[in-house]
Design a protein around this motif. Sequence first.
Motif, PDB file in Angstrom:
ATOM      1  N   LYS A  61       9.884 -14.685   3.573  1.00  0.00           N
ATOM      2  CA  LYS A  61       9.093 -13.544   4.010  1.00  0.00           C
ATOM      3  C   LYS A  61       9.006 -13.537   5.528  1.00  0.00           C
ATOM      4  O   LYS A  61       8.721 -14.552   6.144  1.00  0.00           O
ATOM      5  N   GLU A 121      -0.533  -4.142   5.309  1.00  0.00           N
ATOM      6  CA  GLU A 121      -0.463  -4.718   3.967  1.00  0.00           C
ATOM      7  C   GLU A 121       0.774  -5.608   3.879  1.00  0.00           C
ATOM      8  O   GLU A 121       1.880  -5.170   4.185  1.00  0.00           O
ATOM      9  N   MET A 123       3.358  -7.802   1.608  1.00  0.00           N
ATOM     10  CA  MET A 123       3.895  -7.917   0.244  1.00  0.00           C
ATOM     11  C   MET A 123       4.641  -9.248   0.082  1.00  0.00           C
ATOM     12  O   MET A 123       4.902  -9.956   1.048  1.00  0.00           O
ATOM     13  N   ASP A 126      10.617  -8.107   0.839  1.00  0.00           N
ATOM     14  CA  ASP A 126      11.065  -6.817   1.369  1.00  0.00           C
ATOM     15  C   ASP A 126      11.221  -5.794   0.247  1.00  0.00           C
ATOM     16  O   ASP A 126      10.881  -4.619   0.411  1.00  0.00           O
ATOM     17  N   ALA A 129       7.883  -4.404  -0.768  1.00  0.00           N
ATOM     18  CA  ALA A 129       7.380  -3.457   0.235  1.00  0.00           C
ATOM     19  C   ALA A 129       8.131  -2.128   0.151  1.00  0.00           C
ATOM     20  O   ALA A 129       7.524  -1.054   0.254  1.00  0.00           O
ATOM     21  N   SER A 132       6.871  -0.211  -2.908  1.00  0.00           N
ATOM     22  CA  SER A 132       5.547   0.375  -2.662  1.00  0.00           C
ATOM     23  C   SER A 132       5.657   1.568  -1.722  1.00  0.00           C
ATOM     24  O   SER A 132       4.999   2.599  -1.930  1.00  0.00           O
ATOM     25  N   TYR A 133       6.491   1.450  -0.709  1.00  0.00           N
ATOM     26  CA  TYR A 133       6.714   2.549   0.236  1.00  0.00           C
ATOM     27  C   TYR A 133       7.251   3.785  -0.494  1.00  0.00           C
ATOM     28  O   TYR A 133       6.762   4.906  -0.301  1.00  0.00           O
ATOM     29  N   GLN A 175       7.468   1.079   6.523  1.00  0.00           N
ATOM     30  CA  GLN A 175       7.844  -0.219   5.966  1.00  0.00           C
ATOM     31  C   GLN A 175       8.521  -1.039   7.050  1.00  0.00           C
ATOM     32  O   GLN A 175       9.463  -0.580   7.701  1.00  0.00           O
ATOM     33  N   ASN A 178       8.666  -7.061   4.891  1.00  0.00           N
ATOM     34  CA  ASN A 178       7.801  -7.185   3.710  1.00  0.00           C
ATOM     35  C   ASN A 178       6.380  -6.687   3.959  1.00  0.00           C
ATOM     36  O   ASN A 178       5.452  -7.027   3.220  1.00  0.00           O
ATOM     37  N   ALA A 179       6.211  -5.854   4.993  1.00  0.00           N
ATOM     38  CA  ALA A 179       4.891  -5.318   5.335  1.00  0.00           C
ATOM     39  C   ALA A 179       4.892  -3.796   5.321  1.00  0.00           C
ATOM     40  O   ALA A 179       5.925  -3.152   5.538  1.00  0.00           O
ATOM     41  N   LEU A 180       3.721  -3.223   5.083  1.00  0.00           N
ATOM     42  CA  LEU A 180       3.508  -1.784   5.213  1.00  0.00           C
ATOM     43  C   LEU A 180       2.455  -1.545   6.272  1.00  0.00           C
ATOM     44  O   LEU A 180       1.449  -2.254   6.347  1.00  0.00           O
TER      45      LEU A 180
END
Length: 222
Positions: A61, A121, A123, A126, A129, A132-133, A175, A178-180
């Motif tokens: 990550k 956020e 996750m 990747d 994330a 979710s995106y 995105q 692995n983050a939003l």
Amino acid sequence: MRSLPLPLALTARLSPVAVLACAGWALTSGPLTATQDTAAKDTQNTRSEKPSGPSTTAVSKTYGAAPAPCTSVAAKTITALVPGVKPAGKEIPSTDAGLRRTCSWNALKGYDYRWLDISFEIMDSDDAAQSSYTERIKEKSGGGAVPGLGNAAYSVVNLTTQDKQQTREGVVVAQVSNALVVVNYNGSDFESKKAPSTDEINKGAIRAAKEAVAALQNGPKS
């Protein structure tokens, strides 16, 4: 001729059979041929190479924790987007501050009201994330991509009216590995009951999102 006792007679009769059986076993279980030997070695190698259990390799990550959201955007940007507010902002309590953090600013100057939220956020991967995106932008149709922001970014502006009072809200979702990064920016004029223009809200939300993404990328990595 005197007959042999029964046990000795059985022994004499069975001995040749036993000898033949042993001879037959010896013939059939003699030295392995080259093919048989190779097959046996391959079987042993296969058994030795078989994993003893499931793989426990961890997914790498880029980001392991959410950065501090209230310092992710410059003070001059905050006061420009939310006139009359204190730049420090207020962090919203989270059930897991390591994975999700949000800071909020809001103020009423005269009759103009502005509200800004910035969230980070984190996750597990990747792929998580990205998934979710994708789901979030499906829920917010009518917007468009924001080029050059993270791995992917999307911006949308909507107008709502309640008791004849208009409110216009802009949302940017980005995105980054692995983050939003999620930005919500909205405004109302309580004198005219009109909302700020779409252009003003959209540009303000994108401006805040760009600074928040830069803060994430320049912050600590896993």
